[in-house]
Design a protein around this motif. Sequence first.
Motif, PDB file in Angstrom:
ATOM      1  N   GLU A   1       1.476  15.475 -12.476  1.00  9.80           N
ATOM      2  CA  GLU A   1       0.360  16.037 -13.275  1.00  9.80           C
ATOM      3  C   GLU A   1       0.683  17.552 -12.866  1.00  9.80           C
ATOM      4  OE1 GLU A   1      -4.470  15.752 -12.935  1.00  9.80           O
ATOM      5  OE2 GLU A   1      -3.130  14.674 -11.516  1.00  9.80           O
TER       6      GLU A   1
ATOM      7  N   LYS B   1       0.878  -1.369   0.097  1.00  7.49           N
ATOM      8  CA  LYS B   1       0.001  -0.009   0.160  1.00  7.49           C
ATOM      9  C   LYS B   1       0.901   1.318   0.195  1.00  7.49           C
ATOM     10  CE  LYS B   1      -4.020  -2.148   2.281  1.00  7.49           C
ATOM     11  NZ  LYS B   1      -5.024  -2.158   3.510  1.00  7.49           N
TER      12      LYS B   1
ATOM     13  N   ILE C   1       2.602  10.459  -9.432  1.00  7.73           N
ATOM     14  CA  ILE C   1       1.654  11.057 -10.586  1.00  7.73           C
ATOM     15  C   ILE C   1       1.143  12.290 -10.119  1.00  7.73           C
ATOM     16  CG2 ILE C   1      -0.192  10.266 -11.594  1.00  7.73           C
ATOM     17  CD1 ILE C   1       0.283   7.354 -11.219  1.00  7.73           C
ATOM     18  N   ASP C   2       0.664  12.506  -9.107  1.00  5.68           N
ATOM     19  CA  ASP C   2      -0.019  13.848  -8.753  1.00  5.68           C
ATOM     20  C   ASP C   2       0.921  15.125  -8.978  1.00  5.68           C
ATOM     21  OD1 ASP C   2      -2.247  12.706  -7.982  1.00  5.68           O
ATOM     22  OD2 ASP C   2      -2.084  12.758  -5.790  1.00  5.68           O
TER      23      ASP C   2
ATOM     24  N   THR D   1       3.408   6.136  -5.480  1.00  4.07           N
ATOM     25  CA  THR D   1       3.296   6.229  -6.943  1.00  4.07           C
ATOM     26  C   THR D   1       2.302   7.118  -7.227  1.00  4.07           C
ATOM     27  OG1 THR D   1       3.907   3.990  -7.131  1.00  4.07           O
ATOM     28  CG2 THR D   1       2.646   4.951  -8.861  1.00  4.07           C
ATOM     29  N   HIS D   2       1.249   7.129  -6.447  1.00  2.29           N
ATOM     30  CA  HIS D   2       0.128   8.160  -6.468  1.00  2.29           C
ATOM     31  C   HIS D   2       0.620   9.615  -6.324  1.00  2.29           C
ATOM     32  CE1 HIS D   2      -3.703   5.928  -7.459  1.00  2.29           C
ATOM     33  NE2 HIS D   2      -3.237   5.157  -6.694  1.00  2.29           N
ATOM     34  N   LYS D   3       1.358   9.777  -5.217  1.00  2.00           N
ATOM     35  CA  LYS D   3       1.979  11.065  -4.938  1.00  2.00           C
ATOM     36  C   LYS D   3       3.009  11.563  -6.120  1.00  2.00           C
ATOM     37  CE  LYS D   3       1.878  10.778   0.031  1.00  2.00           C
ATOM     38  NZ  LYS D   3       2.589  10.736   1.335  1.00  2.00           N
TER      39      LYS D   3
ATOM     40  N   ASP E   1       3.915   1.447  -1.492  1.00  2.00           N
ATOM     41  CA  ASP E   1       4.161   1.763  -3.006  1.00  2.00           C
ATOM     42  C   ASP E   1       3.193   2.319  -3.692  1.00  2.00           C
ATOM     43  OD1 ASP E   1       6.763   0.302  -2.280  1.00  2.00           O
ATOM     44  OD2 ASP E   1       5.877  -1.777  -2.767  1.00  2.00           O
ATOM     45  N   ILE E   2       1.796   2.027  -3.553  1.00  2.00           N
ATOM     46  CA  ILE E   2       0.893   2.559  -4.388  1.00  2.00           C
ATOM     47  C   ILE E   2       0.716   4.074  -3.868  1.00  2.00           C
ATOM     48  CG2 ILE E   2      -1.440   2.379  -4.731  1.00  2.00           C
ATOM     49  CD1 ILE E   2      -1.037  -0.731  -4.585  1.00  2.00           C
ATOM     50  N   LYS E   3       0.736   4.221  -2.585  1.00  2.00           N
ATOM     51  CA  LYS E   3       0.607   5.736  -2.105  1.00  2.00           C
ATOM     52  C   LYS E   3       1.671   6.604  -2.609  1.00  2.00           C
ATOM     53  CE  LYS E   3      -1.938   4.839   2.015  1.00  2.00           C
ATOM     54  NZ  LYS E   3      -1.776   4.984   3.531  1.00  2.00           N
TER      55      LYS E   3
END
Length: 97
Positions: free
Chosen positions: A29, A15, A25-26, A21-23, A17-19
């Motif tokens: 962006e 989880k 990507i954000d 990655t989301h950060k 790692d996914i968080k």
Amino acid sequence: MESLPAVHWHDLATKDDIKGTHKAIDALEGRLRTEMNTGFTSIRTEAAAEFKMLRAENKEFQGQMALQFARQTRTMVFTMLDLSLPTWGAILAVALG
């Protein structure tokens, strides 16, 4: 989990790692949006300057056209007078003669 191929536990995404990655990507962006906004602002500024220049050129062209039409009209009027005066004179001479 039984359907997954055999891998080591440390190779699986967590989880966190996914968080992360989301950060990431954000953040990317946000940078992309900033770059796009800057680019679009630049394009709008350039387009406004070009349109302003085109309007000025158009006004100048309209002025030149008005001047040429005035010259042409003067030429046509005087040409018509030059042609009609001898005709009127001939008609008058015949009528009086």
